[in-house]
Design a protein around this motif. Structure first.
Motif, mmCIF file in Angstrom:
data_model
loop_
_atom_site.group_PDB
_atom_site.id
_atom_site.type_symbol
_atom_site.label_atom_id
_atom_site.label_comp_id
_atom_site.label_asym_id
_atom_site.label_seq_id
_atom_site.Cartn_x
_atom_site.Cartn_y
_atom_site.Cartn_z
ATOM 1 N N TYR A 118 -0.881 -11.158 111.199
ATOM 2 C CA TYR A 118 -0.858 -12.393 109.914
ATOM 3 C C TYR A 118 -1.820 -12.926 109.760
ATOM 4 N N LEU A 119 -2.640 -13.375 111.021
ATOM 5 C CA LEU A 119 -3.735 -14.107 110.921
ATOM 6 C C LEU A 119 -5.066 -13.315 110.209
ATOM 7 N N SER A 120 -4.797 -12.067 110.528
ATOM 8 C CA SER A 120 -5.858 -11.244 110.063
ATOM 9 C C SER A 120 -6.096 -11.238 108.456
ATOM 10 N N ARG A 121 -4.442 -11.256 107.895
ATOM 11 C CA ARG A 121 -4.300 -11.299 106.571
ATOM 12 C C ARG A 121 -4.903 -12.632 106.041
ATOM 13 N N LEU A 122 -4.519 -13.677 106.721
ATOM 14 C CA LEU A 122 -4.888 -14.998 106.325
ATOM 15 C C LEU A 122 -6.286 -15.334 106.137
ATOM 16 N N ASP A 123 -7.122 -14.538 107.262
ATOM 17 C CA ASP A 123 -8.743 -14.657 107.143
ATOM 18 C C ASP A 123 -9.006 -13.683 105.828
ATOM 19 N N ARG A 124 -8.381 -12.691 105.543
ATOM 20 C CA ARG A 124 -8.637 -12.050 104.351
ATOM 21 C C ARG A 124 -8.506 -12.660 103.168
ATOM 22 N N GLU A 125 -7.199 -13.490 103.057
ATOM 23 C CA GLU A 125 -7.090 -14.364 101.933
ATOM 24 C C GLU A 125 -7.930 -15.584 101.840
ATOM 25 N N MET A 126 -8.631 -15.967 102.695
ATOM 26 C CA MET A 126 -9.659 -16.932 102.860
ATOM 27 C C MET A 126 -11.101 -16.412 102.332
ATOM 28 N N VAL A 127 -11.217 -15.412 102.894
ATOM 29 C CA VAL A 127 -12.686 -14.620 102.168
ATOM 30 C C VAL A 127 -12.414 -14.398 100.681
ATOM 31 N N LEU A 128 -11.357 -13.740 100.188
ATOM 32 C CA LEU A 128 -11.207 -13.642 98.906
ATOM 33 C C LEU A 128 -11.090 -14.997 98.152
ATOM 34 N N THR A 129 -10.636 -15.815 98.601
ATOM 35 C CA THR A 129 -10.670 -17.167 97.920
ATOM 36 C C THR A 129 -11.967 -18.059 97.880
ATOM 37 N N SER A 130 -12.565 -18.013 99.243
ATOM 38 C CA SER A 130 -13.892 -18.727 99.398
ATOM 39 C C SER A 130 -14.956 -18.386 98.647
ATOM 40 N N ARG A 131 -14.910 -17.161 98.084
ATOM 41 C CA ARG A 131 -16.026 -16.474 97.405
ATOM 42 C C ARG A 131 -16.020 -17.065 96.042
ATOM 43 N N HIS A 132 -15.040 -17.881 95.512
ATOM 44 C CA HIS A 132 -15.055 -18.596 94.330
ATOM 45 C C HIS A 132 -15.089 -20.137 94.493
ATOM 46 N N LEU A 133 -15.274 -20.484 95.534
ATOM 47 C CA LEU A 133 -15.701 -21.870 95.896
ATOM 48 C C LEU A 133 -16.602 -22.185 96.232
ATOM 49 N N GLU A 134 -17.456 -23.434 95.966
ATOM 50 C CA GLU A 134 -18.566 -23.993 96.450
ATOM 51 C C GLU A 134 -18.385 -24.428 97.726
ATOM 52 N N GLY A 135 -19.224 -24.172 98.656
ATOM 53 C CA GLY A 135 -19.065 -24.378 100.312
ATOM 54 C C GLY A 135 -19.348 -25.791 100.761
ATOM 55 N N ALA A 170 -2.182 -41.200 101.450
ATOM 56 C CA ALA A 170 -2.979 -42.551 101.483
ATOM 57 C C ALA A 170 -4.415 -42.188 100.839
ATOM 58 N N LEU A 171 -4.725 -40.937 100.902
ATOM 59 C CA LEU A 171 -6.095 -40.683 100.187
ATOM 60 C C LEU A 171 -6.081 -40.063 98.748
ATOM 61 N N ALA A 172 -7.117 -40.306 98.026
ATOM 62 C CA ALA A 172 -7.343 -39.809 96.584
ATOM 63 C C ALA A 172 -6.846 -38.471 96.346
ATOM 64 N N PRO A 173 -6.313 -38.241 95.247
ATOM 65 C CA PRO A 173 -5.824 -36.966 94.913
ATOM 66 C C PRO A 173 -6.914 -35.844 95.178
ATOM 67 N N ALA A 174 -6.709 -34.731 95.386
ATOM 68 C CA ALA A 174 -7.570 -33.665 95.715
ATOM 69 C C ALA A 174 -7.001 -32.406 95.163
ATOM 70 N N ASP A 175 -7.765 -31.251 94.854
ATOM 71 C CA ASP A 175 -7.463 -30.209 94.662
ATOM 72 C C ASP A 175 -6.730 -29.467 95.777
ATOM 73 N N HIS A 176 -5.654 -28.673 95.646
ATOM 74 C CA HIS A 176 -4.808 -28.290 96.535
ATOM 75 C C HIS A 176 -4.857 -26.801 96.497
ATOM 76 N N LEU A 177 -5.013 -26.169 97.683
ATOM 77 C CA LEU A 177 -5.112 -24.668 98.133
ATOM 78 C C LEU A 177 -3.994 -24.412 98.959
ATOM 79 N N GLY A 178 -3.245 -23.467 98.724
ATOM 80 C CA GLY A 178 -2.302 -23.231 99.612
ATOM 81 C C GLY A 178 -2.452 -21.654 100.120
ATOM 82 N N LEU A 179 -2.593 -21.497 101.440
ATOM 83 C CA LEU A 179 -2.930 -20.013 102.202
ATOM 84 C C LEU A 179 -1.715 -19.503 103.072
ATOM 85 N N GLY A 180 -1.411 -18.415 102.565
ATOM 86 C CA GLY A 180 -0.165 -17.813 103.497
ATOM 87 C C GLY A 180 1.057 -17.418 102.693
ATOM 88 N N VAL A 181 1.861 -16.850 103.209
ATOM 89 C CA VAL A 181 3.087 -16.118 102.468
ATOM 90 C C VAL A 181 3.725 -17.555 101.760
#
Length: 460
Positions: free
Chosen positions: A97-114, A330-341
């Protein structure tokens, strides 16, 4: 004041159940509106290409990022549970599952600015402390490598902790990983109730973790309780609350148990005749509300209570409280990204959800696809209603004139359907309307999510 006393003249921000029928008519359950539209209104016509487009729009927004990581594993099977989880005795099940999570992170982060700040991070489940210390370290390292985690003292990095799976070494490790807020599952301290839900959790386990968390200086500590469990009475819950209040958590959640054995197999082990009857359930809730008010807790809304000095209480008092898929913040609204099943995302003008079934989640990632299964492209009406719901649930009031100015329309006319649906709640004293202003009453705070449902254009 005795634990059993029913108090009708309570401090601002607490509820009164003077009319027990109010709770029966409006119901304590239902959607929590951590985000709108709700996931049950998402469609399967939404694709991973839609999510890719939304990620690009999110980059252009300049908003900070909020990450949620779903860890669907539990070492124990509690009979009350309604979580998306996999009960497994071996941590080996977590490695794929952790390996799949990392795969999701890789696929997603390609489209996000670091360079974007990850101001909020939450691990939930299941029980994230199911993971070994090494697995938790590896997951944090991967999150940092893919997204760049924040080192700011203002960050809000929280994790759900099961005291049965954690000790002082776990807390020290979590602190070293950057977590600064803990949410401890307690449910009930009565051994009889614990036996009924198959959750053996001696009080000393919770006390030891709380003492260590305070010593380590975690910024905020929250405890989760549940009312309506088998074997509970107003006397037994009063005893649990007396002990919990003495532990001085900054935040305390009081969730209602919802018995749905047709949907959650674990609940079929609970004997219906052992559940507190409706009258006793109301007495339990009334005692709990009275005790929390007497102890000085502010009723933020629904199940959540906080000490007056907690950031949630101060943000609410200043009109700066926000609400996201991780709950109140208590923080300002942020864009929310969910990872995992089963994880939810909301960013770039869309709302989306990953598959609920672990096999479907794994199959999509193994095919090299972003694992989004359902979603919705948000309309102007969705954004308007989402804003109305958020401000009502955060401020406990809503100024329709200001809402209309923000969206350049006649808000009372546009939301006439919602205002009509609020009429029964207004008659029951849960909300007051004066001109273009709505105000949630102290009793309405407990049911503010039911008030928010009036603004839901997708509800049947």
């Amino acid at each position: 004041m005795s634990a059993r006393a029913v108090v009708d003249d309570r401090p601002r921000g607490t509820a009164s159940l003077r009319d027990a029928g109010v709770l029966r008519r409006h119901g304590a359950g239902g959607p929590r509106y951590t985000s709108y539209p709700r996931a049950d209104s998402f469609t399967t016509t939404f694709s991973d290409a839609d999510l890719t487009t939304a990620l690009a729009r999110s980059n252009a927004s300049g908003r900070e990022l909020s990450l949620y990581v779903h860890v669907p594993f539990c070492r124990h099977s509690c009979h009350h549970c309604a979580c998306t989880r996999v009960t497994e005795q071996s941590t080996r099940r977590a490695e794929p599952y952790l390996s799949r999570l990392d795969r999701e992170m890789v696929l997603t982060s390609r489209h996000l600015e670091g360079s974007r700040e990850v101001s909020q991070l939450h691990w939930g489940g299941g029980t994230p402390t199911f993971l070994t210390l090494d697995q938790m370290s590896d997951l944090i390292d991967r999150l940092d490598a893919r997204f760049g985690l924040s080192g700011s003292r203002q960050r809000d990095y929280s994790i759900k902790v099961d005291p049965r799976d954690a000790d002082v070494f776990t807390l020290r490790h979590l602190q070293a990983l950057g977590f600064n807020r803990l949410s401890l599952s307690v449910l009930d301290l009565d051994p009889r109730v614990q036996r009924a839900i198959n959750r053996h959790q001696p009080r000393v386990l919770t006390e030891q973790l709380i003492d260590e968390a305070h010593r380590l200086g975690f910024r905020s500590l929250g405890l989760e309780l549940v009312y309506g469990l088998p074997g509970q009475t107003h006397e037994s819950v009063a005893e649990t609350l007396e002990q919990v209040i003495a532990m001085a958590p900054a935040r305390l959640s009081l969730f209602p148990y919802e018995h749905r054995p047709e949907r959650f197999a674990a609940q079929r082990r609970i004997r219906v005749e052992e559940l507190p009857p409706p009258g006793e359930r109301l007495a339990i809730l009334d005692v709990a509300l009275a005790m929390l008010a007497e102890a000085g807790y502010v009723h933020i809304g629904m199940e959540l209570f906080a000490r007056p000095e907690d950031p949630l209480a101060t943000a609410q008092a200043r009109g700066l409280l926000s609400r996201s898929l991780n709950g109140y913040s208590a923080l300002a609204p942020a864009d929310h990204l969910g990872l995992g099943v089963g994880a939810l995302s909301r960013l770039g003008g869309i709302a989306a959800r990953n598959p609920l079934a672990l096999a479907d989640y794994e199959a999509r990632l193994d095919a090299g696809r972003l694992p989004v299964e359902r979603g919705l492209r948000l309309t102007d009406d969705d954004r308007l209603r989402a804003r109305a719901i958020e401000r009502l649930m955060c401020d406990m009031r809503l100024d329709l004139a200001l809402l209309g100015q923000e969206f350049d329309l006649d808000a009372p006319a546009h939301l006439r359907d919602a205002l009509a649906r609020l009429a029964p709640a207004e008659r029951d004293g849960l909300v007051r309307r004066s001109g273009q202003r709505l105000e949630v009453t102290p009793a309405g705070r407990l049911l503010v999510h039911r008030l928010a449902a009036a603004f839901d254009a997708h509800a049947a």
